[in-house]
Design a protein around this motif. Sequence first.
Motif, PDB file in Angstrom:
ATOM      1  N   GLY A  69      34.935  78.253  -2.623  1.00 29.80           N
ATOM      2  CA  GLY A  69      35.384  76.833  -2.657  1.00 29.80           C
ATOM      3  C   GLY A  69      34.107  76.271  -1.901  1.00 29.80           C
ATOM      4  O   GLY A  69      34.201  74.834  -2.114  1.00 29.80           O
ATOM      5  N   GLU A  70      33.999  76.368  -0.944  1.00 31.38           N
ATOM      6  CA  GLU A  70      33.135  75.754   0.053  1.00 31.38           C
ATOM      7  C   GLU A  70      31.301  76.343  -0.831  1.00 31.38           C
ATOM      8  O   GLU A  70      31.074  75.261  -0.627  1.00 31.38           O
ATOM      9  N   GLU A  71      30.907  77.169  -1.136  1.00 34.92           N
ATOM     10  CA  GLU A  71      29.876  77.300  -1.567  1.00 34.92           C
ATOM     11  C   GLU A  71      29.873  76.129  -2.775  1.00 34.92           C
ATOM     12  O   GLU A  71      28.640  75.915  -2.686  1.00 34.92           O
ATOM     13  N   LEU A  72      30.846  75.798  -3.906  1.00 37.58           N
ATOM     14  CA  LEU A  72      30.512  74.872  -4.778  1.00 37.58           C
ATOM     15  C   LEU A  72      31.031  73.364  -4.416  1.00 37.58           C
ATOM     16  O   LEU A  72      30.889  73.135  -4.992  1.00 37.58           O
ATOM     17  N   ASP A  73      31.629  73.432  -2.890  1.00 42.83           N
ATOM     18  CA  ASP A  73      32.317  72.165  -2.537  1.00 42.83           C
ATOM     19  C   ASP A  73      33.106  71.446  -3.538  1.00 42.83           C
ATOM     20  O   ASP A  73      32.965  70.347  -4.400  1.00 42.83           O
ATOM     21  N   ILE A  74      34.143  72.013  -3.481  1.00 45.42           N
ATOM     22  CA  ILE A  74      34.490  72.311  -4.368  1.00 45.42           C
ATOM     23  C   ILE A  74      36.501  70.600  -4.556  1.00 45.42           C
ATOM     24  O   ILE A  74      35.812  70.148  -2.907  1.00 45.42           O
ATOM     25  N   ASP A  75      36.572  70.238  -5.406  1.00 40.63           N
ATOM     26  CA  ASP A  75      37.518  68.574  -5.160  1.00 40.63           C
ATOM     27  C   ASP A  75      38.551  68.856  -5.252  1.00 40.63           C
ATOM     28  O   ASP A  75      39.243  68.050  -4.568  1.00 40.63           O
ATOM     29  N   MET A  76      39.088  70.048  -6.020  1.00 33.93           N
ATOM     30  CA  MET A  76      40.280  69.920  -6.326  1.00 33.93           C
ATOM     31  C   MET A  76      40.609  71.487  -7.104  1.00 33.93           C
ATOM     32  O   MET A  76      39.795  72.263  -6.927  1.00 33.93           O
ATOM     33  N   VAL A  77      42.272  71.739  -6.953  1.00 33.45           N
ATOM     34  CA  VAL A  77      42.373  73.484  -7.470  1.00 33.45           C
ATOM     35  C   VAL A  77      43.440  73.227  -8.583  1.00 33.45           C
ATOM     36  O   VAL A  77      44.358  72.282  -8.059  1.00 33.45           O
ATOM     37  N   ILE A  78      43.645  73.802  -9.180  1.00 32.69           N
ATOM     38  CA  ILE A  78      44.480  73.863 -10.221  1.00 32.69           C
ATOM     39  C   ILE A  78      44.893  75.367 -10.518  1.00 32.69           C
ATOM     40  O   ILE A  78      44.576  76.416 -10.542  1.00 32.69           O
ATOM     41  N   GLN A 113      43.439  68.411  -2.812  1.00 34.20           N
ATOM     42  CA  GLN A 113      44.353  68.367  -4.101  1.00 34.20           C
ATOM     43  C   GLN A 113      45.242  69.638  -4.818  1.00 34.20           C
ATOM     44  O   GLN A 113      43.555  70.146  -5.700  1.00 34.20           O
ATOM     45  N   TRP A 114      45.926  69.930  -4.861  1.00 31.58           N
ATOM     46  CA  TRP A 114      46.435  71.229  -5.807  1.00 31.58           C
ATOM     47  C   TRP A 114      47.670  70.292  -6.938  1.00 31.58           C
ATOM     48  O   TRP A 114      48.077  69.934  -6.760  1.00 31.58           O
TER      49      TRP A 114
END
Length: 329
Positions: A69-78, A113-114
């Motif tokens: 998640g840090e590597e991809l700089d994620i915006d949210m989780v599903i 946000q999940w």
Amino acid sequence: MRTLLFMAIVLGVIGIVQDCSGSSSASMMKIENPPTKPDGSLSFLVVGDWGRNGEYNQSVVAQQMGRIGEELDIDMVISTGDNFYENGLNCTSDEKFVHSFSDIYTADSLNKQWYSVLGNHDYRGDVLVQLSPALRLIDPRWFCMRSFIVDADIVQIFFVDTTPFENKYWTETDHHYDWRGVAPREQYISNLLKDLDFALKTATPAAWKIVVGHHTIRSVSDHGDTIELVDQLLPILKSNDVDLYVNGHDHCLEHISSNDSRVQFLTSGGGSKAWRGVYKPTSEKLRFFYDGQGFMSVQLSQNTLKLAFYDISGDVLHDWNLTKELIIL
């Protein structure tokens, strides 16, 4: 600030369940302007079938999710459902919420946000608890509804409540299912399918279309194809050129391509207990199958989609890219 704004919108739109005895109803609410990057791109992780108090490698998967998640700089989780085993949550003070969610997914990159759907194990508990905004007072990342839409301009993600579709849950006697807000079943499913079809038909033409549910449509693992969804949901996905159908339920990772449509069937159900040792051949195009634990990532720009599956070491097991022509409106 973004989290507070999101909570204000949600609290203003749906009723607050204060305890375990309230009631609720399902609707396909649209959530607009979720967190995205300045260039409009979006990246997120997908995990399913996870809530086991950190056991069965749930904590290990969570650690790797944090790193990726840090590597991809994620915006949210599903989350694709079966959020809390074995029988969902009992009340808003149920310790499983903290022990299986808040205390496990602690990485900074997962402090986003999940968005979650309900699985069949969630329906064995008090369904209204997981739908309750009271849980967001405990952990503001949590958001769960029966069916809803996340609209992020370049992508629209349609979350669908699939558990009521399965005939066996309505007749089996081994477990109790909380059907409040769902019965009468025929009317509930009919309205849901009509709402989904309308939402897909009126979606932004240039946007990616992703549908998320708990149950499989196509799968080579333990549960296999869900016939009720093949018969009732799949025709809607095909007729509306849906790009991805993302699910859990089978405790594995897999990617299957439709033989006669654009739809890619993606299973991310390896959040904890897995290794079923079952393989059922399919007539559809099987691109990847891993009978083990892990998760999935999706990266989206206006005309490119990249997905990847990871194991509990964070190693990429399978990746795949999709492009679409840029539509200028």
